[in-house]
Design an enzyme around this catalytic site. Structure first.
Site, mmCIF file in Angstrom:
data_model
loop_
_atom_site.group_PDB
_atom_site.id
_atom_site.type_symbol
_atom_site.label_atom_id
_atom_site.label_comp_id
_atom_site.label_asym_id
_atom_site.label_seq_id
_atom_site.Cartn_x
_atom_site.Cartn_y
_atom_site.Cartn_z
ATOM 1 N N LYS A 4 5.457 -40.832 -82.811
ATOM 2 C CA LYS A 4 4.861 -41.298 -84.074
ATOM 3 C C LYS A 4 5.917 -41.993 -84.940
ATOM 4 O O LYS A 4 5.655 -43.004 -85.566
ATOM 5 C CB LYS A 4 4.267 -40.086 -84.791
ATOM 6 C CG LYS A 4 4.058 -40.207 -86.269
ATOM 7 C CD LYS A 4 2.786 -40.948 -86.570
ATOM 8 C CE LYS A 4 2.363 -40.870 -88.023
ATOM 9 N NZ LYS A 4 3.411 -40.777 -89.000
ATOM 10 N N HIS A 9 1.239 -29.797 -88.604
ATOM 11 C CA HIS A 9 -0.044 -30.103 -87.986
ATOM 12 C C HIS A 9 0.135 -30.116 -86.476
ATOM 13 O O HIS A 9 1.221 -29.768 -85.973
ATOM 14 C CB HIS A 9 -0.590 -31.439 -88.518
ATOM 15 C CG HIS A 9 0.408 -32.563 -88.469
ATOM 16 N ND1 HIS A 9 0.916 -33.039 -87.291
ATOM 17 C CD2 HIS A 9 1.021 -33.275 -89.453
ATOM 18 C CE1 HIS A 9 1.769 -34.014 -87.531
ATOM 19 N NE2 HIS A 9 1.865 -34.172 -88.848
ATOM 20 N N GLY A 42 8.889 -36.837 -82.325
ATOM 21 C CA GLY A 42 7.593 -37.446 -82.008
ATOM 22 C C GLY A 42 7.690 -38.963 -81.904
ATOM 23 O O GLY A 42 8.390 -39.610 -82.675
ATOM 24 N N HIS A 95 3.387 -31.640 -84.947
ATOM 25 C CA HIS A 95 4.556 -30.747 -84.947
ATOM 26 C C HIS A 95 4.391 -29.648 -83.892
ATOM 27 O O HIS A 95 5.336 -29.299 -83.179
ATOM 28 C CB HIS A 95 4.705 -30.068 -86.309
ATOM 29 C CG HIS A 95 4.898 -30.997 -87.464
ATOM 30 N ND1 HIS A 95 3.910 -31.238 -88.388
ATOM 31 C CD2 HIS A 95 5.961 -31.745 -87.861
ATOM 32 C CE1 HIS A 95 4.352 -32.077 -89.311
ATOM 33 N NE2 HIS A 95 5.595 -32.422 -89.009
ATOM 34 N N SER A 134 -0.452 -36.978 -89.600
ATOM 35 C CA SER A 134 0.698 -37.093 -90.487
ATOM 36 C C SER A 134 0.484 -36.174 -91.676
ATOM 37 O O SER A 134 -0.648 -36.024 -92.153
ATOM 38 C CB SER A 134 0.829 -38.539 -90.987
ATOM 39 O OG SER A 134 1.678 -38.584 -92.126
HETATM 40 P P1 AMP Z 1 8.193 -34.701 -90.194
HETATM 41 O O1 AMP Z 1 7.800 -33.296 -90.571
HETATM 42 O O2 AMP Z 1 7.257 -35.745 -90.664
HETATM 43 O O3 AMP Z 1 9.645 -34.994 -90.501
HETATM 44 O O4 AMP Z 1 8.089 -34.755 -88.610
HETATM 45 C C1 AMP Z 1 8.794 -33.851 -87.799
HETATM 46 C C2 AMP Z 1 8.671 -34.271 -86.370
HETATM 47 O O5 AMP Z 1 7.302 -34.258 -85.985
HETATM 48 C C3 AMP Z 1 9.181 -35.687 -86.121
HETATM 49 O O6 AMP Z 1 9.895 -35.719 -84.891
HETATM 50 C C4 AMP Z 1 7.910 -36.482 -86.033
HETATM 51 O O7 AMP Z 1 8.031 -37.649 -85.227
HETATM 52 C C5 AMP Z 1 6.984 -35.486 -85.373
HETATM 53 N N1 AMP Z 1 5.590 -35.851 -85.627
HETATM 54 C C6 AMP Z 1 5.003 -36.103 -86.825
HETATM 55 N N2 AMP Z 1 3.710 -36.478 -86.652
HETATM 56 C C7 AMP Z 1 3.490 -36.487 -85.315
HETATM 57 C C8 AMP Z 1 2.360 -36.792 -84.502
HETATM 58 N N3 AMP Z 1 1.195 -37.176 -85.014
HETATM 59 N N4 AMP Z 1 2.503 -36.683 -83.155
HETATM 60 C C9 AMP Z 1 3.681 -36.309 -82.609
HETATM 61 N N5 AMP Z 1 4.778 -35.994 -83.324
HETATM 62 C C10 AMP Z 1 4.685 -36.077 -84.659
#
Ligand code: AMP
Length: 286
Positions: free
Chosen positions: A149, A34, A147, A37, A185
């Site tokens: 987040k 999204h 992130g 990412h 998310s």
């Molecule tokens: P994930 O795919 O959930 O493992 O996330 C991959 C990366 O994207 C991680 O570094 C997260 O912190 C970042 N991320 C996920 N959601 C957000 C968001 N809403 N804003 C900024 N970064 C994000």
């Protein structure tokens, strides 16, 4: 854009680029991409000559009964998103490529992993640090993007890189939100329209807490109790935690002074949602 699936293929591709002095930026993800990412990919694109993203739903960071099996895996859409953001290489390994049969080595960061999500998801951060350590060794990036987040995750990875003396700069990018404030998310997809409306209470409560702290009302007990009330009033949910901690050490605070992280994890229906705000409250600890 190259899509590579094996460690050998990725190394063969990246080694000459790295030897030629190209700066490699790395964005690890679990896919279901999204705007959050994408913001990391954009930051990497600005600062690095080669951008590598990985898409890997890492089994070791999911606990028993968590959503590993049902985690969304829209690969074609994800590859299109990477292409749009100008990613040079997408690494999409199978589980056996990252965890070969017989693998028993784990990377574990102490202290920072004990509170917040670590307390409620035993073993989660060991799974995260183990996979990120492996990915760092495979990609050997100059910079890696995470992130805000997932604030605890970013702090833990920063600590791991510092402790293991790896020459990798960790860049933490701001949380990207939906228009109404909900933190983006991949797990928001689990919410019904009704739960999606309810989930807005999380960013609202955090925003309220930020206002309190910034205007000098820093009694953590009062703030977290009021946030709990606001969140419970919005509908059925299960609160894992609502805490105010030191932004660097993640140690709990009793008074919101200095750089604070207000963080929460709340289950709404099938989704466990996390969110946080960083507040600089001035005063002691500055
Ligand atoms: P994930 O795919 O959930 O493992 O996330 C991959 C990366 O994207 C991680 O570094 C997260 O912190 C970042 N991320 C996920 N959601 C957000 C968001 N809403 N804003 C900024 N970064 C994000």
């Amino acid at each position: 854009m190259r899509k590579l699936e094996t460690v050998a293929a990725l190394r063969t591709h990246l080694q000459p680029l790295s030897r030629a002095g190209k700066r490699i930026g790395f964005v690890p993800t679990m896919g279901a991409l999204h705007e959050g990412h994408r913001s990391l990919m954009r930051a990497a694109r600005k600062e690095c000559e080669i951008v590598v993203a990985s898409i890997f739903v890492n089994p070791t960071q999911f606990g028993p009964g968590e959503d590993f099996e049902k985690y969304p895996r829209p690969l074609e859409k994800d590859l299109a998103a990477c292409r749009e953001e100008g990613v040079d290489v997408v690494f999409v390994p199978e589980v056996g490529e990252i965890y070969p049969p017989g693998a028993v080595t784990r990377v574990s960061v102490a202290r920072l992993t004990e509170g917040l999500c670590g307390r409620h998801r035993p073993g989660h951060f060991d799974g995260v640090t183990t996979v990120v350590a492996k990915l760092f060794n495979i990609v050997q990036p100059d910079k890696a993007y995470f992130g805000q987040k997932d604030a605890q995750q970013a702090a833990v990875i920063r600590q791991m890189v510092r402790d293991l003396i790896w020459p990798i700069q960790i860049v933490v990018c701001p949380t990207v939100r939906e228009g109404d404030g909900l933190a983006m998310s991949s797990r928001n997809a689990y919410l019904s329209p009704e739960q999606r409306r309810q989930a807005l209470c999380l960013s609202k409560a955090l925003h309220w807490a930020q206002g309190q702290i910034e205007t000098g009302r820093g009694d953590v007990q009062k703030i977290t109790a009021a946030m709990r009330e606001q969140i419970e009033a919005a509908g059925p949910c299960e609160i894992d935690y609502i805490e105010v901690v030191d932004a660097e050490t993640l140690e709990p605070k009793t008074s919101a002074v200095g750089r604070c992280l207000v963080a929460l994890a709340v289950r709404i229906g099938p989704a466990r949602l996390i969110d946080n705000v960083l507040v600089d409250a001035g005063g002691a600890g500055r």
